[in-house]
Design a protein around this motif. Structure first.
Motif, short mmCIF file in Angstrom:
data_model
loop_
_atom_site.label_atom_id
_atom_site.label_comp_id
_atom_site.label_asym_id
_atom_site.label_seq_id
_atom_site.Cartn_x
_atom_site.Cartn_y
_atom_site.Cartn_z
N GLN A 195 -0.90 -5.03 -4.55
CA GLN A 195 -2.08 -5.69 -3.99
C GLN A 195 -1.83 -7.11 -3.50
OE1 GLN A 195 -5.16 -5.35 -7.02
NE2 GLN A 195 -5.80 -3.34 -6.23
N GLY A 196 -0.58 -7.59 -3.61
CA GLY A 196 -0.27 -8.91 -3.09
C GLY A 196 -0.63 -10.06 -4.00
N TRP A 197 -0.95 -9.78 -5.28
CA TRP A 197 -1.26 -10.86 -6.22
C TRP A 197 -0.06 -11.82 -6.30
CZ3 TRP A 197 1.11 -12.01 -11.04
CH2 TRP A 197 0.43 -12.97 -11.83
N ALA A 198 -0.34 -13.10 -6.42
CA ALA A 198 0.68 -14.15 -6.56
C ALA A 198 1.70 -14.11 -5.41
CB ALA A 198 1.39 -14.03 -7.91
N GLY A 199 1.18 -13.91 -4.19
CA GLY A 199 2.05 -13.94 -3.02
C GLY A 199 2.95 -12.75 -2.87
N GLY A 200 2.48 -11.60 -3.29
CA GLY A 200 3.29 -10.38 -3.20
C GLY A 200 3.48 -9.92 -1.77
N PRO A 201 4.39 -8.96 -1.55
CA PRO A 201 4.68 -8.47 -0.20
C PRO A 201 3.43 -7.99 0.53
CG PRO A 201 6.29 -7.66 -1.77
CD PRO A 201 5.22 -8.31 -2.57
N ALA A 202 3.45 -8.16 1.86
CA ALA A 202 2.29 -7.78 2.66
C ALA A 202 2.06 -6.27 2.63
CB ALA A 202 2.47 -8.26 4.10
N LYS A 203 3.13 -5.50 2.64
CA LYS A 203 3.00 -4.05 2.61
C LYS A 203 3.00 -3.58 1.16
CE LYS A 203 5.17 0.23 4.23
NZ LYS A 203 6.27 0.82 5.02
N PRO A 204 1.97 -2.89 0.72
CA PRO A 204 1.89 -2.50 -0.69
C PRO A 204 2.86 -1.40 -1.06
CG PRO A 204 0.04 -1.58 0.52
CD PRO A 204 0.76 -2.49 1.47
#
Length: 482
Positions: free
Chosen positions: A143-152
């Motif tokens: 889900q991109g929490w804490a700046g995670g990758p754009a593509k899940p």
């Protein structure tokens, strides 16, 4: 693919029907390190090879992306006294770069949650805190929490070879089960549509085992999700490309027996050899790879990952794994085998006859204006043909100063594994859509040699015939382009 066994025939007839179309199984996954990342600049960039091979999904376990259960500065969660809700408590940088490298070639990631083997194999000390940490790791990548990758990332696997005992999990099976339950709850708190499975068993034929029957009984009793059951298989003991289908049939029966009729079978690792002391020439390994990739299409396996599709340099064990695709001078026949099989198994699958059960394998596909015919001629070594005394294989794995002795049950030995002595193939392709037209032919060999394009004319009825030299321990890809 039709299978025959003709021990006296050195020239095979391979027939392709370009009008008989079906779908390829999505079995073009790999395990391996994509390339350099922050703090791990020593790894070569494998993504050009993976892109050329059409790799569709990469298993993360071989990365440094381990969620250790004890303090470890390289772990995704380095300090277990830290706040699980604070993004600053996590170590995502290198893993994010690897995820982005995989996504950049159009492939997906299967994210494996396991501890930092071989340094730590201990179970979680606090299962509630462990679940919270897993939740945030999943939330970062899904889900991109804490700046995670754009593509899940959509697929999450728990565990890796817990049945290797002191090598991979030094706890009780019940502790592993509880960790799987915490993992499932954590993933579903993030998104209950995410794909969940495990536990990557190393000895999938060892019956009445804690991580086969015991694990399935626990999952069933507690109503836990199990979208896929993962296992691995290598053929150090048999050198038989058809072993994978035998193992899959046994596991499919087991899953159905326990009520997991919708749970898919994931071959999360496969290769010719895995034991560090095992060896074979690279052309033999490459021919086996191609023959196996073809054979896997007609098994009960739903997804598969070739291990390991990188240089073999292992950051955890400090060795060069014999299962890599690099030789002394860089990528060798094993890398080319990955590419030839991946290139063939795109687009639509075409019906083929002419293969056997002794290592001569063939497959064909059509992708747009190109029809591809792939032929492999693997020859099992003499040692694999000697009658074995037992279907239990006992071996030792050297890890540092340790010598870990293990044993696994094997499929029955097949007399048909003896090579039929094929040296060439007469290829006939029927029902091509380019009747009466001139086409371009190229041949690419496992050795890396590619022929100059030459022209041929398709008959008025859509037929084309030609001969291929196919020496032992080789593979050839024929491409017919309109």
């Amino acid at each position: 693919m039709s299978l025959t066994h003709e021990t006296s025939q050195t020239v095979r007839s391979v027939h392709v029907d370009a009008s008989a179309v079906s779908a390829w199984k999505p079995l073009n996954g790999v395990g391996g390190i994509p390339g350099p990342a922050t703090g791990f600049e020593q790894f070569p960039d494998l993504t050009p090879i993976w892109r050329e091979a059409g790799v569709s999904v990469v298993r993360s376990f071989d990365w440094m992306s381990r969620l250790d259960t004890r303090d470890n500065p390289t772990s995704l969660f380095p300090d277990w006294a830290a706040d699980p809700d604070d993004p600053a408590s996590y170590n995502f940088t290198a893993t994010d770069e690897w995820v982005e490298a995989v996504h950049a070639i159009g492939a997906e990631v299967l994210f494996t949650v396991a501890s930092s083997i071989p340094k730590n194999k201990l179970p979680a000390e606090d299962i509630e805190v462990y679940g919270r940490v897993v939740e945030h790791v999943v939330r970062h990548y899904a889900q991109g929490w804490a700046g995670g990758p754009a593509k899940p990332i959509r697929m999450f696997e728990f565990g890796d070879q817990p049945d290797l005992g002191p090598l991979h999990f030094a706890g009780r099976p019940e502790e592993f089960y509880d960790m799987y339950a915490a993992f499932c709850a954590a993933v579903q708190r993030v998104d209950d549509t995410l794909i969940i499975g495990g536990p990557a068993v190393a000895f999938p034929l060892n019956a009445d085992a804690a991580y086969r029957e015991g694990f399935l009984a626990y999952v069933r009793e507690h109503g836990l999700p199990l979208d896929f059951f993962s296992f691995l298989w290598f053929t150090d003991s048999s050198r038989d490309p058809l072993n994978f289908g035998y193992v899959a049939d046994d596991l499919r029966r087991l899953l159905d027996e326990y009520g997991f009729t919708k749970t898919e079978l994931m071959l999360c690792y496969w290769n010719y050899l895995s034991i560090p002391t095992s060896s074979a020439p690279s052309d033999e390994k490459g021919a086996f790879q191609v023959a196996t990739a073809i054979a896997l299409q007609d098994t009960a396996i739903d997804s598969a990952f070739f291990f390991r599709a990188d240089s073999g340099r292992d950051p955890h064990y400090g060795m060069v794994d014999p299962a890599g695709v690099y030789g002394a001078d860089g990528p060798d026949e094993r890398a080319r085998a990955l590419i030839l099989a991946g290139r063939t198994m795109t687009g639509q699958r075409l019906a083929v006859t002419g293969g056997d059960t002794s290592g001569f394998a063939c497959a064909a596909g059509r992708d747009g204006d190109t029809v591809r015919v792939l032929v492999a001629n693997f020859v099992a070594p003499a040692s694999a043909l000697e009658k074995r005394e037992s279907d239990t294989f006992t071996f030792r794995i050297p890890i540092g100063e340790q010598r870990i002795e293990l044993s696994l049950d094997l499929p029955p030995q097949r007399a048909e594994l003896a090579s039929a002595g094929v040296t060439s193939a007469h290829v006939s392709i029927a029902n091509l859509p380019w009747a009466g037209r001139t086409v371009s032919l190229t041949q690419t060999a496992l050795s890396g040699e590619t022929s100059e394009p030459r022209e041929a004319r398709v008959s008025e009825t859509g037929d084309l015939e030609l001969d291929l030299a196919i020496t032992p321990q080789s593979a050839v890809l024929l491409e017919v382009t309109a």
